[in-house]
Design a protein around this motif. Structure first.
Motif: not given
Length: 464
Positions: A39-40, A43, A164-165, A168, A172, A180-181, A184, A188, A217
Motif C-alpha cells: 500500500d505505502q 502510494v 476515504y481517510s 481507511f 486499519r 486498505c490495499l 489504495t 492511485n 478522491r
C-alpha cells in the motif's frame, strides 16, 4: 530440496519467535503488514511518478507544487489526525472484542473527519491568494500564480477525501489491510491514469494535476464509504452511527486526535517556514529540493508501513490488556522499521539514476539532488524508525500528548531553527536543510526511546 526446506523452517521459526504471540501468529502479523507495505510503496511510487509528470511539464509547476505541498499537508493533517484518532479507538475496541463499539467509533470518526475537512478545504479554496502572497511573496510571479491555482483546487479535493481517510483509518484499526490495499490501488491508479490524460495528452499543466486529484478522491471517497457501510463488509457501519452524535465517543476520538492535529499543524507549519527560506536560495534549490524529497519518499515508504501497522498491533494489545506484549511489539517494530529502511537504501539508491530521469531535471540541479539524498540516507538506517515508528507505538497506547509535544519541540528547535542557521547563516544552503532533518530524527529517537523504557506511556486509559 531438504536444505531449502530446512532453511524455510529456520526462517519461519525465527519470524515466529520475533513476531508471534498469544494474540498474533507471525503469519497473522505479516498478513497485516504485507498489504500495508505494498500500500505505502504504491502510494509513494505513484506520487513520485505524478510529480515527475509535473516536473516534465515545467520547472515552475514542480516548484509551485513543492512550495504549496506543506500547506496542503498541514490542512490534510488536521482531518487526518481525527481519522488516526479513530484508528486507535477502533483498534482498542477490536482488542476488547466489542463489535458494536467498533461500528460506533468508525461512524463518529467519519463524521468528525468530514466536518474538519470541510472547514479546512473551504479555507484553502477561498483564501489561497492571500496565503500564497503572505508566505511566498518573494517567489517569481509565474510560480506564485501556479501556487494559487494548486492550493485552491486541492482545497476542493480534500472534502471527498475525508470519507476515504476516515474509512481507511477505521479499516486499519481492525486489521483489514487487504481491503486498505485494494482501496489504495484503486484511488492511485485512477489518479495516475487521469494524470496521464490531463498532463501528458491534454497538457493542462497545474490544473491537470488538480483535476486528477479531485476526480480520483471523489471516486475513492464514495467507494470507501460504501465499503465501510455495506452489510457484507467487515465494519457494517450504519447511517445512524455516522449522523447521530455520540458525545462520549467524540470526546475519546478528540483526545487521541487533537494532540496529533496540533502536532501536525505546527510540524507542517515548520515545513512551510523551511520552504519560505528555501525560496531565498533560488529556483534551482527549490526545484532540487522538490525532486529530491519526492524521490526520497520512495525510500522510506516501507518504513511508514511499519509505523502504520504499529497503531493496529499495539492498539489491539493495549485494548486486550496485554501491556507486556504491547511493549514487546513496540521494540520489534522499531527494529523492523530500521531494517526495512536500510534494505530500501541498498536496493533503491543504485536505481536513482533511472528514477530521477523520470523528472527530466535541469542538468544543473542533478548533482545537488544526489548529494542531499545521500545526506538523508546516512541518517536513515540508524534513527528514522525511532523518530517515525516509535511515536505511533506510544500513540497506540493513548500517549498522544507526550509524542505530539516532543515532536513539536524537536521540529522547531532542530528542523526549523538549526536548519535556518545551517542553510542561511552558515551558508550551507539546501545541504543545511537536509542535515537538520537528520539531526531532528536523532533527537526524536533519543526522546521517544527514553519514554518507551518507562511505564507512563502504557498507563493511559483510552476506552472503557
Amino acid at each position: 530440496m531438504k536444505k531449502k526446506n530446512a532453511a524455510a523452517v529456520k526462517i519461519g521459526g525465527f519470524l515466529e519467535r520475533q513476531f508471534g504471540s498469544s494474540m498474533f501468529t507471525s503469519k497473522e502479523f505479516f498478513k497485516i503488514l504485507g498489504p500495508v507495505i505494498l500500500d505505502q510503496f504504491f502510494v509513494y511510487f505513484i506520487s513520485m511518478v505524478t510529480v515527475s509528470m509535473v516536473s516534465a511539464s515545467s520547472q515552475d509547476s514542480v516548484s509551485a507544487v513543492s512550495l504549496v505541498n506543506p500547506i496542503i499537508f498541514l490542512a490534510m493533517a488536521l482531518f487526518g489526525a481525527v481519522a488516526s484518532g479513530g484508528t486507535v479507538v477502533v483498534a482498542q475496541y477490536k482488542g476488547k472484542n466489542d463489535p458494536e463499539k467498533v461500528r460506533q467509533a468508525a461512524g463518529q470518526a467519519t463524521l468528525a473527519t468530514f466536518i474538519v475537512a470541510l472547514i479546512v478545504g473551504l479555507c484553502c479554496f477561498f483564501f489561497a491568494e492571500p496565503i500564497i502572497s503572505w508566505l511566498f511573496g518573494s517567489a517569481e510571479a509565474a510560480v506564485k500564480g501556479k501556487c494559487v491555482e494548486f492550493l485552491s483546487g486541492m482545497g476542493i479535493s480534500m472534502i471527498p477525501f475525508a470519507f476515504y481517510s476516515a474509512a481507511f483509518a477505521a479499516l486499519r484499526g481492525v486489521g483489514a489491510s487487504k481491503t486498505c490495499l485494494w482501496l489504495t490501488i484503486m484511488i492511485n491508479v485512477v489518479h495516475f491514469l487521469l494524470s496521464i490524460l490531463l498532463l501528458n495528452i491534454l497538457h493542462l499543466d497545474i490544473w491537470g494535476t488538480v483535476l486528477s486529484y479531485i476526480l480520483a478522491r471523489f471516486i475513492g471517497g464514495m467507494i470507501a464509504l460504501y465499503l465501510l457501510m455495506t452489510k457484507r463488509g467487515i465494519m457494517q457501519v450504519r447511517v445512524r452511527d455516522i449522523l447521530k452524535v455520540n458525545p462520549k465517543l467524540m470526546i475519546t476520538i478528540a483526545r487521541m486526535g487533537v494532540p496529533v492535529a496540533m502536532e501536525q499543524a505546527f510540524y507542517n507549519g515548520g515545513n512551510i517556514i523551511v520552504q519560505s527560506y528555501l525560496v531565498q536560495l533560488g529556483g534551482i534549490a527549490v526545484a532540487a529540493n522538490a525532486i529530491a524529497s519526492s524521490a526520497f519518499s520512495l525510500i522510506y515508504a516501507c518504513g511508514f508501513a511499519v509505523s502504520t501497522v504499529s497503531l493496529t498491533i499495539v492498539g489491539q494489545c493495549i485494548g486486550a490488556g496485554e501491556v507486556a506484549l504491547a511493549r514487546r511489539y513496540g521494540s520489534r517494530m522499531e527494529w523492523l522499521g530500521n531494517t526495512i529502511c536500510t534494505l530500501s537504501v541498498v536496493i533503491l539508491m543504485p536505481l536513482m539514476p533511472l528514477l530521477l530521469s523520470l523528472y527530466a531535471p535541469q542538468p544543473e540541479t542533478l548533482p545537488t539532488i544526489y548529494q542531499v539524498m545521500w545526506i538523508g540516507c546516512a541518517f536513515m538506517p540508524f534513527v528514522w524508525s525511532g523518530a517515525n515508528v516509535m511515536p505511533n507505538t506510544l500513540r497506540a497506547a493513548g500517549d498522544a500528548t507526550y509524542t505530539s509535544v516532543t515532536s513539536l519541540v524537536c521540529m522547531w528547535a532542530v528542523r526549523v531553527f538549526s536548519g535556518y542557521a545551517l542553510a542561511i547563516w552558515c551558508g550551507l544552503g539546501i545541504y543545511g536543510v537536509w542535515i537538520s532533518m537528520g539531526l531532528e530524527w536523532l533527537v526524536k529517537t533519543v526522546a521517544f526511546r527514553i519514554r518507551f523504557r518507562g511505564d507512563a506511556w502504557c498507563s493511559k486509559k483510552v476506552v472503557e
